[in-house]
Design an enzyme around this catalytic site. Sequence first.
Site, PDB file in Angstrom:
ATOM      1  CB  THR A  23      -1.015  -0.003   1.169  1.00 14.61           C
ATOM      2  OG1 THR A  23      -2.029   0.954   0.887  1.00 14.61           O
ATOM      3  CG2 THR A  23      -0.374   0.255   2.511  1.00 14.61           C
ATOM      4  CB  CYS A  29      -4.234   6.532   5.500  1.00 13.04           C
ATOM      5  SG  CYS A  29      -5.301   7.500   4.430  1.00 13.04           S
ATOM      6  CG  HIS A  46      -4.429   2.643   2.593  1.00 11.96           C
ATOM      7  ND1 HIS A  46      -3.401   2.900   1.720  1.00 11.96           N
ATOM      8  CD2 HIS A  46      -4.797   3.840   3.089  1.00 11.96           C
ATOM      9  CE1 HIS A  46      -3.173   4.215   1.691  1.00 11.96           C
ATOM     10  NE2 HIS A  46      -4.021   4.800   2.521  1.00 11.96           N
TER      11      HIS A  46
END
Length: 162
Positions: A23, A29, A46
Amino acid sequence: MSKIISVGISEHKVASDPVVLVTYGLGSCVGIALYDPEVRIGGLAHTLLPAPVREVQGAERTAKFTCWAVDLMVEELLKCGCAPERLVAKLAGGATMFEPQYRSAHGGIGERNVAAAREALERSGIPLVAEDTGGDYGRSLEFNTATGIIMVRALQQPIKQL
């Protein structure tokens, strides 16, 4: 070389074959990895936000929200043959990407995402064995499900291994 599977923003993926789940661009995040070392099966989410601001029906639950990502992955991992008591977690991201004046009284999105992830893991009884959170820089993750190792890459930072 292992197959590479990309996990986008608000997504989660579970892999029962040896792969590398990647990711990119974790700022505020959070990347949550769950792993069963005995069967070498893992998942990566994610997540974007700590929790929804309004009530959402079950069918709408996604890994967009940190509070749900752990439950969604655990459900799939158990179907793949993982045992809940063997699952371990690793966490990365949750940076402060904006100036302090843009944070709420409860902290920035990154801090709240990390707190929501820890709460979800605790609620599920999954130990957090490693993390690389906070700071003011983004991260990208490479999670090798054959080894359980996560490589954390960030601009102008040394590569970290979780």
